[in-house]
Design a protein around this motif. Structure first.
Motif, PDB file in Angstrom:
ATOM      1  N   LEU A  42      54.837  32.090  34.771  1.00  0.00           N
ATOM      2  CA  LEU A  42      53.979  30.998  34.327  1.00  0.00           C
ATOM      3  C   LEU A  42      52.811  31.539  33.520  1.00  0.00           C
ATOM      4  CD1 LEU A  42      53.701  28.972  37.679  1.00  0.00           C
ATOM      5  CD2 LEU A  42      55.222  28.464  35.752  1.00  0.00           C
ATOM      6  N   ALA A  43      52.184  30.658  32.747  1.00  0.00           N
ATOM      7  CA  ALA A  43      50.977  31.028  32.021  1.00  0.00           C
ATOM      8  C   ALA A  43      49.848  31.313  33.010  1.00  0.00           C
ATOM      9  CB  ALA A  43      50.578  29.912  31.060  1.00  0.00           C
ATOM     10  N   LEU A  44      48.931  32.170  32.606  1.00  0.00           N
ATOM     11  CA  LEU A  44      47.837  32.577  33.490  1.00  0.00           C
ATOM     12  C   LEU A  44      47.007  31.377  33.941  1.00  0.00           C
ATOM     13  CD1 LEU A  44      46.075  34.724  34.843  1.00  0.00           C
ATOM     14  CD2 LEU A  44      44.940  35.090  32.634  1.00  0.00           C
ATOM     15  N   GLY A  45      46.646  30.495  33.011  1.00  0.00           N
ATOM     16  CA  GLY A  45      45.835  29.333  33.354  1.00  0.00           C
ATOM     17  C   GLY A  45      46.526  28.414  34.341  1.00  0.00           C
ATOM     18  N   VAL A  46      47.819  28.210  34.151  1.00  0.00           N
ATOM     19  CA  VAL A  46      48.590  27.349  35.046  1.00  0.00           C
ATOM     20  C   VAL A  46      48.698  27.986  36.434  1.00  0.00           C
ATOM     21  CG1 VAL A  46      50.864  26.336  35.481  1.00  0.00           C
ATOM     22  CG2 VAL A  46      49.895  26.292  33.176  1.00  0.00           C
ATOM     23  N   THR A  47      48.951  29.281  36.481  1.00  0.00           N
ATOM     24  CA  THR A  47      49.086  29.991  37.762  1.00  0.00           C
ATOM     25  C   THR A  47      47.802  29.911  38.580  1.00  0.00           C
ATOM     26  OG1 THR A  47      50.652  31.545  36.760  1.00  0.00           O
ATOM     27  CG2 THR A  47      49.647  32.198  38.838  1.00  0.00           C
ATOM     28  N   VAL A  48      46.675  30.193  37.949  1.00  0.00           N
ATOM     29  CA  VAL A  48      45.398  30.170  38.657  1.00  0.00           C
ATOM     30  C   VAL A  48      45.053  28.753  39.098  1.00  0.00           C
ATOM     31  CG1 VAL A  48      42.918  30.584  38.430  1.00  0.00           C
ATOM     32  CG2 VAL A  48      44.546  32.239  37.503  1.00  0.00           C
ATOM     33  N   THR A  49      45.393  27.762  38.264  1.00  0.00           N
ATOM     34  CA  THR A  49      45.109  26.367  38.630  1.00  0.00           C
ATOM     35  C   THR A  49      45.864  25.967  39.892  1.00  0.00           C
ATOM     36  OG1 THR A  49      44.755  25.766  36.309  1.00  0.00           O
ATOM     37  CG2 THR A  49      45.216  23.973  37.845  1.00  0.00           C
ATOM     38  N   ILE A  50      47.134  26.312  39.958  1.00  0.00           N
ATOM     39  CA  ILE A  50      47.918  25.991  41.151  1.00  0.00           C
ATOM     40  C   ILE A  50      47.406  26.773  42.353  1.00  0.00           C
ATOM     41  CG2 ILE A  50      50.219  26.089  42.198  1.00  0.00           C
ATOM     42  CD1 ILE A  50      51.390  25.667  39.412  1.00  0.00           C
ATOM     43  N   GLU A  51      47.034  28.023  42.139  1.00  0.00           N
ATOM     44  CA  GLU A  51      46.563  28.864  43.244  1.00  0.00           C
ATOM     45  C   GLU A  51      45.274  28.308  43.859  1.00  0.00           C
ATOM     46  OE1 GLU A  51      45.787  33.613  44.087  1.00  0.00           O
ATOM     47  OE2 GLU A  51      44.958  32.651  42.299  1.00  0.00           O
ATOM     48  N   VAL A  52      44.423  27.706  43.034  1.00  0.00           N
ATOM     49  CA  VAL A  52      43.154  27.161  43.520  1.00  0.00           C
ATOM     50  C   VAL A  52      43.379  26.040  44.535  1.00  0.00           C
ATOM     51  CG1 VAL A  52      41.187  25.737  42.766  1.00  0.00           C
ATOM     52  CG2 VAL A  52      41.727  27.841  41.556  1.00  0.00           C
ATOM     53  N   LEU A  53      44.574  25.431  44.530  1.00  0.00           N
ATOM     54  CA  LEU A  53      44.849  24.343  45.464  1.00  0.00           C
ATOM     55  C   LEU A  53      44.736  24.794  46.919  1.00  0.00           C
ATOM     56  CD1 LEU A  53      47.937  22.631  43.762  1.00  0.00           C
ATOM     57  CD2 LEU A  53      45.540  21.893  43.713  1.00  0.00           C
ATOM     58  N   GLY A  54      44.977  26.079  47.193  1.00  0.00           N
ATOM     59  CA  GLY A  54      44.912  26.566  48.570  1.00  0.00           C
ATOM     60  C   GLY A  54      43.533  26.410  49.181  1.00  0.00           C
ATOM     61  N   PRO A  55      42.513  27.086  48.622  1.00  0.00           N
ATOM     62  CA  PRO A  55      41.166  26.918  49.166  1.00  0.00           C
ATOM     63  C   PRO A  55      40.636  25.505  48.992  1.00  0.00           C
ATOM     64  CG  PRO A  55      41.138  28.235  47.160  1.00  0.00           C
ATOM     65  CD  PRO A  55      42.569  28.110  47.573  1.00  0.00           C
ATOM     66  N   LEU A  56      41.101  24.798  47.959  1.00  0.00           N
ATOM     67  CA  LEU A  56      40.669  23.419  47.760  1.00  0.00           C
ATOM     68  C   LEU A  56      41.097  22.538  48.930  1.00  0.00           C
ATOM     69  CD1 LEU A  56      39.638  20.970  46.183  1.00  0.00           C
ATOM     70  CD2 LEU A  56      41.757  21.007  44.860  1.00  0.00           C
ATOM     71  N   VAL A  57      42.366  22.630  49.289  1.00  0.00           N
ATOM     72  CA  VAL A  57      42.871  21.834  50.411  1.00  0.00           C
ATOM     73  C   VAL A  57      42.178  22.253  51.710  1.00  0.00           C
ATOM     74  CG1 VAL A  57      44.900  21.356  51.839  1.00  0.00           C
ATOM     75  CG2 VAL A  57      45.099  21.345  49.345  1.00  0.00           C
TER      76      VAL A  57
END
Length: 314
Positions: free
Chosen positions: A92-107
Motif C-alpha cells: 500500500l501507499a505510505l499515506g494509506v498505510t499510516v492512516t489505517i494504522e492510526v485506527l488502532g490508538p484511535l479506537v
C-alpha cells in the motif's frame, strides 16, 4: 554553537519527529527490493535496539518473573507491529498505510473515553476508511489492508504494553530490553528474507539511517516536547501523521493519491483529534469527580490509553 533542541517550540519538535519517521519509512520502502519487508523489520529492530541499549544501559539482573514476562510480551508486540506495518507498506501507499494504522490508538482512545459522543468520532474515522476505498478498491491491495489493520491493532496493544513496562522499569530500560527481544524474534524470518543483502555495507548503512530517523530522533524529540505541552495537545499533533506520510510518499516515492483518498485521510485526522479531545474531557471529569469525593480517589488509577498516540515504530 550547536542547536539547542530543548529551546525549540514543541510543535516544531513534533513536526520534525513526524517528518523523520515518514522519511525513514520511505527509505525502508526503497530497501525492500534488497532486504524484503521482513529483512527490513529485523534490521530496523536490531539497529534500534543497539542504540537504545547504549543509551539506557538497562540492568539484566534484579527483575522479577512478572517484569520479564511484561518485557517479553512487549517485545513480541514490537516485532509483530513492525512486521505487519512493513508488510502493509510493501503493498500500500505510505499515506494509506499510516492512516489505517492510526485506527488502532484511535479506537483505543474512543473506548477509554467511555462517552457515547466519542463514538461519533469512530463513525467519522471509518467513513474516512470508506473514502480510501472509494478512491478505488482496486488501488488497495486486500492483503495489504489486512496487514495494516493488524498493525493498527498491534499499535493499540503497544500502548498498553508500553504503559505496563514503563511502570515497572525506569526511563527507557524496558523499551530497550523489549526492542532487543523483538530483534531476536524477528531474526529468523528476517535473515531468510534479506539473504546476501546483509553483507552489503550500503544496505546496512541505509537500514541504520532508517532506525535513527524512525526511532531515535522522533522518540528523543517527543520526550522533549512532552515536557513543554500537555499529553492531549501532543496527541493532537501526532494525529497529523497520516498527512505527513502522504506527503512523504508523494515526494520521496512518487505515490500519488486520488482526491477521495485525500478526503479519507483528512477524515481520519479529524476523528483522531476529536477522539483526543473527548478522552481529555473524560479524564478531566474523572479527576474532578475524584477530587469532589476523596473516598473515590484511591480507586482512580492512571489510564494507559491517556498516553499520546506515540510509537517509535511506525
Amino acid at each position: 554553537m550547536g542547536v539547542k533542541f530543548g529551546s525549540a517550540p514543541a510543535i516544531t519538535l513534533v513536526a520534525i519527529g513526524l517528518l523523520c519517521q515518514e522519511v525513514g519509512a520511505s527509505f525502508a520502502v526503497l530497501l525492500f527490493p534488497q532486504t524484503g519487508p521482513l529483512g527490513m523489520v529485523m534490521l530496523r529492530l536490531v539497529f534500534s535496539a543497539a542504540i537504545l541499549l547504549l543509551i539506557a544501559r538497562p540492568a539484566l539482573r534484579g527483575h522479577s518473573w512478572q517484569t520479564w514476562r511484561s518485557i517479553l510480551i512487549f517485545g513480541i508486540v514490537l516485532a509483530l507491529m513492525n512486521t505487519l506495518f512493513y508488510l502493509a507498506l510493501d503493498r500500500l501507499a505510505l499515506g494509506v498505510t499510516v492512516t489505517i494504522e492510526v485506527l488502532g490508538p484511535l479506537v483505543l482512545s474512543i473506548v477509554a473515553s467511555r462517552s457515547r459522543a466519542a463514538w461519533l468520532w469512530a463513525v467519522l474515522a471509518f467513513a474516512g476508511v470508506a473514502a480510501l476505498g472509494s478512491g478505488g478498491w482496486d488501488r488497495l491491495d486486500p492483503l495489504g489492508v489486512v496487514f495494516a489493520l493488524g498493525a493498527a491493532a498491534s499499535w493499540a496493544f503497544y500502548i498498553l504494553a508500553s504503559a505496563k513496562v514503563g511502570g515497572e522499569l525506569p526511563g527507557l530500560q524496558g523499551l530497550a530490553l523489549a526492542m532487543a527481544l523483538g530483534a531476536v524474534i524477528s531474526a529468523p524470518l528476517g535473515i531468510l528474507d534479506a539473504g546476501t543483502a546483509l553483507g552489503r555495507i550500503d544496505v546496512l548503512a541505509l537500514a541504520a539511517a532508517v532506525a535513527v530517523l524512525s526511532s531515535t530522533i522522533p522518540y528523543a524529540f517527543e520526550i522533549i516536547a512532552l515536557r513543554r505541552v500537555a499529553a492531549s495537545v501532543f496527541a493532537v499533533l501526532m494525529s497529523l501523521g497520516p498527512a505527513i506520510a502522504a506527503v512523504a510518499g508523494l515526494v520521496l516515492l512518487g505515490q500519488q493519491l486520488v482526491w477521495l483518498e485525500v478526503v479519507g485521510i483528512a477524515l481520519v485526522i479529524i476523528a483522531s483529534m476529536g477522539a483526543v479531545f473527548a478522552a481529555s474531557r473524560a479524564s478531566r471529569a474523572s479527576r474532578a469527580a475524584s477530587e469532589s469525593d476523596p473516598t473515590a480517589s484511591d480507586s482512580v488509577k492512571p489510564d494507559p490509553t491517556e498516553e499520546p498516540f506515540s510509537a517509535p515504530m511506525a
